[in-house]
Design a protein around this motif. Sequence first.
Motif, PDB file in Angstrom:
ATOM      1  N   ILE B 511       0.842  -1.207   0.000  1.00  0.00           N
ATOM      2  CA  ILE B 511       0.000   0.000   0.000  1.00  0.00           C
ATOM      3  C   ILE B 511       0.874   1.253   0.000  1.00  0.00           C
ATOM      4  CG2 ILE B 511      -1.782   1.265   1.260  1.00  0.00           C
ATOM      5  CD1 ILE B 511      -2.567  -1.436  -0.223  1.00  0.00           C
ATOM      6  N   TRP B 548      -7.987  -1.707   1.765  1.00  0.00           N
ATOM      7  CA  TRP B 548      -7.306  -1.065   0.636  1.00  0.00           C
ATOM      8  C   TRP B 548      -7.540  -1.848  -0.652  1.00  0.00           C
ATOM      9  CZ3 TRP B 548      -5.083   3.650   0.264  1.00  0.00           C
ATOM     10  CH2 TRP B 548      -4.797   4.335   1.447  1.00  0.00           C
ATOM     11  N   CYS B 552      -9.280  -0.383  -3.968  1.00  0.00           N
ATOM     12  CA  CYS B 552      -8.570  -0.386  -5.255  1.00  0.00           C
ATOM     13  C   CYS B 552      -9.454  -1.035  -6.327  1.00  0.00           C
ATOM     14  CB  CYS B 552      -7.253  -1.143  -5.156  1.00  0.00           C
ATOM     15  SG  CYS B 552      -5.965  -0.222  -4.306  1.00  0.00           S
ATOM     16  N   LEU B 563      -4.235  -2.191  -8.336  1.00  0.00           N
ATOM     17  CA  LEU B 563      -3.182  -2.149  -7.322  1.00  0.00           C
ATOM     18  C   LEU B 563      -1.877  -2.710  -7.897  1.00  0.00           C
ATOM     19  CD1 LEU B 563      -2.162  -1.786  -4.394  1.00  0.00           C
ATOM     20  CD2 LEU B 563      -3.284  -3.935  -3.792  1.00  0.00           C
TER      21      LEU B 563
END
Lengths: 253, 687
Positions: B511, B548, B552, B563
């Motif tokens: 990330i 996350w 994404c 990602l």
Amino acid sequence: MPRRPEGPPPPPVVARVRVRFAKRGRLRFLSHRDVARTFERALRRAGVPMAYSAGFSPHPRISWLGAAPTGAASEAEYVELALAEHRQPRALGEALDAALPAGLDVVACAQAAATPLAELVDASHWWIRLPGVAPTALAAAVDVLLARDLVEVERVTKDGHRRFDVRQAVVLMVCRAENDTCAILDTVVRHTTPAVRPDDMLTALCVVAGLRPPVPPEPLRLGQGRLLADGTVADPLMPDRDDAGRLVGRIDA
Amino acid sequence: MSGQSLFPRLEPLLPRVRKPVRYLGGEGNSQVKPWADALVRWCLMYPDAYEVGLPNQGVQILYEILNEQPDVLAERTYSVWSDLEELLREHGIPQFTVDAHRAVGDFDLLGVSFSTELGYTNLLTALDLAGIPLHAADRDERHPVVIAGGHAAFNPEPVAAFVDAVVLGDGEQAVLEITDVVRAFKTAGRPGGRAQLLLRLARRGLVYVPSCYDVDYRPDGRIRAVTPNRPGVPARPAKHTVSNLDAWPYPKAPLVPLAETVHERMSVEIFRGCTRGCRFCQAGMITRPVRERSIDTVGEMVARGLAASGFTEVGLLSLSSADHSEIGEMAKGLADRYEGTHTSLSLPSTRVDAFNVTLANEFSRNGRRSGLTFAPEGGSERLRRVINKMVSEEDLVRTVSTAYAQGWRQVKLYFMCGLPTETDEDVLAIAGLAREVIRAGRRASGHRDIRCTVSIGGFVPKAHTPFQWAAQASHEVTDARLRLLRDAIRGDREVGRAIGFRYHDGRPGVIEGLLARGDRRVGAVIERVWRDGGRFDGWSEHFSFERWEKACAAELEPLGVSLDWFTTRERDEREVLPWDHLDSGLDRDWLWSDWQEALRGAELDDCRWTPCYDCGVCPAMGTQTQIGPTGRTLLPLVSTGPGRTGGPGAPDGPGAPDGPGAPDGLGNPGGPGASDSAGRTADAAAS
């Protein structure tokens, strides 16, 4: 072969002074560790000639007495400083007070008496403001609590959950009124193990009488010291007296 | 009324939160200035918990510089922990400063310092709590101008929608110049409003204003071009560089927190910039050239700072502190000065070099010799050539042998995993190195009580480095290699028990990689994560990889990117990178050729001691390497009188050295830019 610190041993302790200080206003939110850290830095800024421990990581020799909990204000916290050089307690106290942040204030400073500080303190006088609590409600709860012989509360300590009695530590407990919607719990408690703190007393009042303050209480320690026969506490910086009021012990030069 | 204290409303909430001391302010050397007397009001933020943010040097430096201006006021704010966030929302109390507990929304400017990309969600929390619209486009005259700075801001594109402007590089002069523009703007009655102010700042080259630039994408998702959409703004906004650090000896009076923080010491930056050329190191690339503080200024900053703070430890900061041209003299001089005062000195970053052991010995003359830290970064010699970390196994063994022989008991070794071209064998070589270190330690010390800790972080490619084109290793690859290494170390019967192994799982690094090399499309991911509850992403107890990943998938995949596209994809030479329009001084062709050299395993020497290798920074920025030696030494400090005995030293005594900014401080014989130290200092004095 392990290394040893080089050079001469640290200079000996030539004097000890005891400081009474207050923890006021927003600084009541300092924990004991915060207070200790702030004190050590202030002592350096003030140029107080502290004695240090020996070894690889020497520390200034400061002895703390049981500290008021985080969030509790106090007019009577005590600490003893070991000095490597003589200093007038009054001048030392003034220099230290000037170096401490406002809210950590030196109240008094005296040469240490012979009796260890810890032996001069066995009780605390608390003044706990309870905004939003009617004095009549508090008075009723206090009556219930005082009528019991044992009131156990539970607290999470670093050793896990612990149950202990509050009632036996309570020497005196009086309800006072600031006004109709703000009661004050005026109480003297013996120092037991674990120490009975203001939140423990409030938990006890909740357990026995369902008292639940609507907003956080504001505890203030007014004094701590030796418990006298009349239920008050003696300031440990005053010279020692025996039961007949005669001065005892030796005041260090 | 603006500028009022929120403390009376905050105070009843404090008994209900963890560590209320975080929100009290009142630090030693903090300042509260009258609101009405200030024409320009800055709020400075470090977007992490108080105990992490308070020691940040960048914020402390700017805070002091701004408050020295008579008509400027600067206060600080930090991220509130989630328990207080909830209470603030419940009671309608906005984000506040810790100095005078004023509402952040009342200030003219909100400056946010990003050391790491993982603070981006915390920016959104603060904006939202402050009542500032999250999107710069939605703000009006009532709202502060939000300016980002710090190392992560060298690729601010992922937060481009949330900030009004970005300062690249050193902030000391930049904040004052921005203040000048804001002062003139307010004095003139705010002509043209917020948009005009931002345009003025952009046209002066002081800041990068993302809204003044349009980004076009190709059908395959790559960027086609980034172009200015207003006349007069620079095509490539450039970073700021402070010349002559002796003229900027900040912080002069370090903040002394009441609370415990992550660095319980005072810091003095002994030089800025690094030209060692480690190819993974963004800090080393974007802070060039090397600019040393002279030994006199360092001595004075240490003395003043200790007297003003009461700290017992001083860290001499820089990217590679032992590289200061006068570090030996500095170490000895400071150790002499503070002998017997219970003041300890430390050098936070050290290289693998026996000289560093000598320095560490000097700093621990009478202290405990517990641990020394070295950072070979790569396990195999081949990989260390790729990253340009020129350390041989012999160097390492020699260095640690010296350390163990002189009483040090523990050595900590830092490595990275997931570096370009890395194989399983490269990572397994770390176990071999650690084994040699323990053997050498046992031989040198004559006993078996020797420990070595291996600490490993995942490599994250960063903007403005030769590795900006590299594919980041997936967390599956990183985690698998770390498991292999762990098993190899634990399975070693001879030394396994003497080696400690510390590593983190690879997912937060992925990330960080997304945010470090993302473009403006990643902004929607950050916002979605934040709306989904994402906070404090640098804290393992808060970080959620799944959150996350989900964000994404929702925000990037409809655009044909992902990602993986942002992280594990290698870029080619011609691809327009999201930060190519921001000028760090580094020549893009040089970065590319250094990347190619890395792949060939070719090393590059430091330009302080070998000829210039044309990284581009000095000519592009009009700067020069500034190094000593000055040939001067630190004199003993003279005590100023009673009450000082045993204290940390008296700064104002007759023995105190010359003030900062000594004009002849920086000769540079033989190095690049040897002839112009006089001209350079004249420039700095004039600015």
